[in-house]
Design a protein around this motif. Structure first.
Motif, mmCIF file in Angstrom:
data_model
loop_
_atom_site.group_PDB
_atom_site.id
_atom_site.type_symbol
_atom_site.label_atom_id
_atom_site.label_comp_id
_atom_site.label_asym_id
_atom_site.label_seq_id
_atom_site.Cartn_x
_atom_site.Cartn_y
_atom_site.Cartn_z
ATOM 1 N N ILE A 276 40.638 76.352 68.177
ATOM 2 C CA ILE A 276 40.783 75.165 69.022
ATOM 3 C C ILE A 276 42.247 74.956 69.395
ATOM 4 C CG2 ILE A 276 40.617 72.649 68.997
ATOM 5 C CD1 ILE A 276 38.031 72.792 67.653
ATOM 6 N N ALA A 279 43.065 77.568 72.101
ATOM 7 C CA ALA A 279 42.384 77.241 73.357
ATOM 8 C C ALA A 279 43.010 76.014 74.010
ATOM 9 C CB ALA A 279 40.891 77.011 73.096
ATOM 10 N N SER A 280 43.342 74.998 73.216
ATOM 11 C CA SER A 280 43.973 73.795 73.770
ATOM 12 C C SER A 280 45.343 74.113 74.358
ATOM 13 C CB SER A 280 44.114 72.725 72.678
ATOM 14 O OG SER A 280 42.862 72.379 72.144
ATOM 15 N N LEU A 283 44.963 75.730 77.771
ATOM 16 C CA LEU A 283 44.553 74.799 78.822
ATOM 17 C C LEU A 283 45.649 73.782 79.143
ATOM 18 C CD1 LEU A 283 40.816 74.081 77.909
ATOM 19 C CD2 LEU A 283 41.708 75.490 79.761
ATOM 20 N N PRO A 307 40.273 67.682 81.857
ATOM 21 C CA PRO A 307 38.987 67.059 81.530
ATOM 22 C C PRO A 307 38.703 65.814 82.364
ATOM 23 C CG PRO A 307 40.599 66.645 79.807
ATOM 24 C CD PRO A 307 41.212 67.637 80.736
ATOM 25 N N HIS A 315 36.411 72.578 83.105
ATOM 26 C CA HIS A 315 37.229 72.476 81.890
ATOM 27 C C HIS A 315 36.384 72.724 80.650
ATOM 28 C CE1 HIS A 315 38.750 70.112 78.435
ATOM 29 N NE2 HIS A 315 39.923 70.578 78.811
ATOM 30 N N TYR A 319 36.909 75.855 78.256
ATOM 31 C CA TYR A 319 37.283 75.502 76.887
ATOM 32 C C TYR A 319 36.369 76.207 75.882
ATOM 33 C CZ TYR A 319 39.429 72.310 73.470
ATOM 34 O OH TYR A 319 40.147 71.777 72.425
ATOM 35 N N GLY A 380 33.035 74.572 69.633
ATOM 36 C CA GLY A 380 32.978 74.129 71.023
ATOM 37 C C GLY A 380 32.353 72.755 71.161
ATOM 38 N N ALA A 383 34.719 70.138 69.995
ATOM 39 C CA ALA A 383 35.814 69.936 70.943
ATOM 40 C C ALA A 383 35.368 69.193 72.193
ATOM 41 C CB ALA A 383 36.410 71.289 71.329
ATOM 42 N N ILE A 384 34.133 69.414 72.633
ATOM 43 C CA ILE A 384 33.693 68.892 73.930
ATOM 44 C C ILE A 384 32.969 67.555 73.805
ATOM 45 C CG2 ILE A 384 32.152 69.352 75.882
ATOM 46 C CD1 ILE A 384 32.783 72.316 75.489
#
Length: 435
Positions: A276, A279-280, A283, A307, A315, A319, A380, A383-384
């Motif tokens: 995470i 990935a963050s 982005l 987002p 996004h 992500y 995921g 995170a989402i």
């Protein structure tokens, strides 16, 4: 009548229990004192900077918001501990990546034992020092518009102050690890994240007291989602696949008696919070570049990747794909099926129904790939889902407490509890041996 139940503890046993309690109490007090000291140092200001103008200019910066999660607001406050433990974390990640690429480092970690690990720790400190100097110089150049008198002297002073502060924080982390309750670097990040909770809780309570049913319902829904996520993180962080292992015990004539006496644990989430974080960071980078360059194409790309942009599903999908990629990437660094297979063969152990050698490594790799996929899907969702719920309910008071923060908080809490439990058990064992 069992006399062992009514036996009064001897003076030696009582003294051992008191010494154990005092030792644990001292470790806890040392840890709390060091954490408070670091939090106070976050707000000791760097000299010669207009902090009010600087704070106003970075209010909507996604990069600062991302970094402040780990520094506890130190970067936004521009304190002498602004870098905090970030250089040490960056150096640890770099060394971890280089260990799998450089045979010399890999040999130190695998074959040199405790001496090799100490050598890698020393290299990590040197890399942390270099990284802190680079980041401090970057901050000194970055705050140029807000400096009272920017020049070589200002740059040198800022670099020295920030680097010294970062090295002190690193030393405190190692002190907590050795003489406190352990997990020094993780506890520093834990405290930095927790420091933002009172403000978020206060803002949420103010929203809930407004009387609007939609707002109250959104707050309740968001809290329920966070609770469910915390429970799920606990299960996933502790979840593992136990592959049974059998080994030859004894041989009578031509018959070999096998006994299942252990297992090979493969964690469901091998990478922890690292996928995470990576990935963050990927982005956040386009959004930050768009803010600095003011380029129309970069701004449009950043809008798609945000987002809160015009296409939030882009996004979310990107992500999820990045988390999946980095989960497999990090799992390949942490677990090597070929090494596991060779170690089992050296110990004379094997997996039931699987031939030693390549068949064993292929089997471990298949199991690891399935576990990594399930763990990545869960990461995921973690995170989402909170971000989606915040957007749907329009309650954004916990925006700083995202997926990364939740994973770190839960993971560090579990590891710290285990450290304390291990210390208590070891002290009891030492007391029994002395008796």
């Amino acid at each position: 009548m069992d006399s062992s139940r009514d036996r009064t503890p001897s003076a030696q046993e009582t003294f051992a229990q008191m010494a154990q309690a005092a030792g644990l109490r001292g470790r806890i007090l040392l840890t709390i004192g060091m954490l408070i000291l670091i939090r106070l140092g976050m707000f000791l200001p760097l000299p010669g900077i207009d902090r009010a103008a600087f704070s106003q200019s970075i209010q909507n910066s996604p990069l600062i918001g991302f970094l402040d999660v780990f520094s506890g607001g130190g970067i936004a406050a521009l304190g002498i501990f602004a870098l905090g433990i970030l250089p040490y974390i960056n150096a640890s990640i770099i060394l971890q990546l280089l260990t799998s690429a450089l045979p010399a480092l890999e040999n130190l970690q695998k074959n040199e034992g405790e001496a090799g690990r100490r050598k890698i720790s020393q290299i990590t400190r040197y890399v942390s020092l270099g990284w802190a100097i680079v980041q401090s110089a970057g901050i000194a150049v970055w705050v140029r518009p807000y400096a009272d008198s920017w020049g070589p002297i200002f740059v040198v002073q800022t670099v020295l102050a920030l680097t010294a502060g970062s090295m002190f924080v690193m030393w405190v982390g190692e002190l907590i690890t050795e003489r406190g309750i352990g997990n020094g670097a993780s506890l520093l990040i834990f405290v930095n994240i927790v420091s933002s909770l009172p403000r978020s809780v206060g803002q949420t309570l103010e929203l809930a007291q407004s009387g609007d049913r939609n707002v109250v319902g959104g707050v309740i829904m968001l809290l329920v989602v966070f609770l469910v996520m915390i429970v799920g993180i606990v299960f996933v962080q502790e979840g593992s696949r136990r592959i049974p292992i059998i080994s030859a015990r004894r041989q009578v004539g031509r018959r070999t008696y096998m006994e299942r006496n252990s297992y090979l644990p493969l964690r469901l989430n091998q990478g922890g919070v690292m996928p995470i974080i990576f990935a963050s960071a990927v982005l956040v980078l386009p959004v930050t570049l768009a803010q600095f360059t003011k380029n129309d194409i970069a701004i449009q790309i950043a809008n798609y990747l945000s987002p809160n942009g015009s296409m939030p599903w882009v996004h979310a999908a990107l992500y999820l794909l990045l988390i999946l990629f980095f989960s497999y990437f990090y799992a390949s660094l942490v677990v090597n099926p070929v090494d596991m297979s060779q170690n089992l063969k050296k110990m004379g152990a094997s997996i039931p129904g699987i031939r030693p050698g390549k068949a064993t490594s292929d089997y471990i790799e298949r199991v690891l790939n399935r576990l990594t996929f399930l763990g990545a899907i869960f990461l995921g969702l973690v995170a989402i889902v909170p971000t989606a719920v915040e957007g749907a309910t329009n309650v954004r008071t916990f925006q700083g407490i995202g997926a990364t923060s939740l994973l770190i908080l839960v993971g560090v809490a579990i590891d710290t509890a285990k450290q304390v439990q291990t210390y208590v058990i070891s002290q009891r064992y030492e007391g029994m041996v002395k008796q």
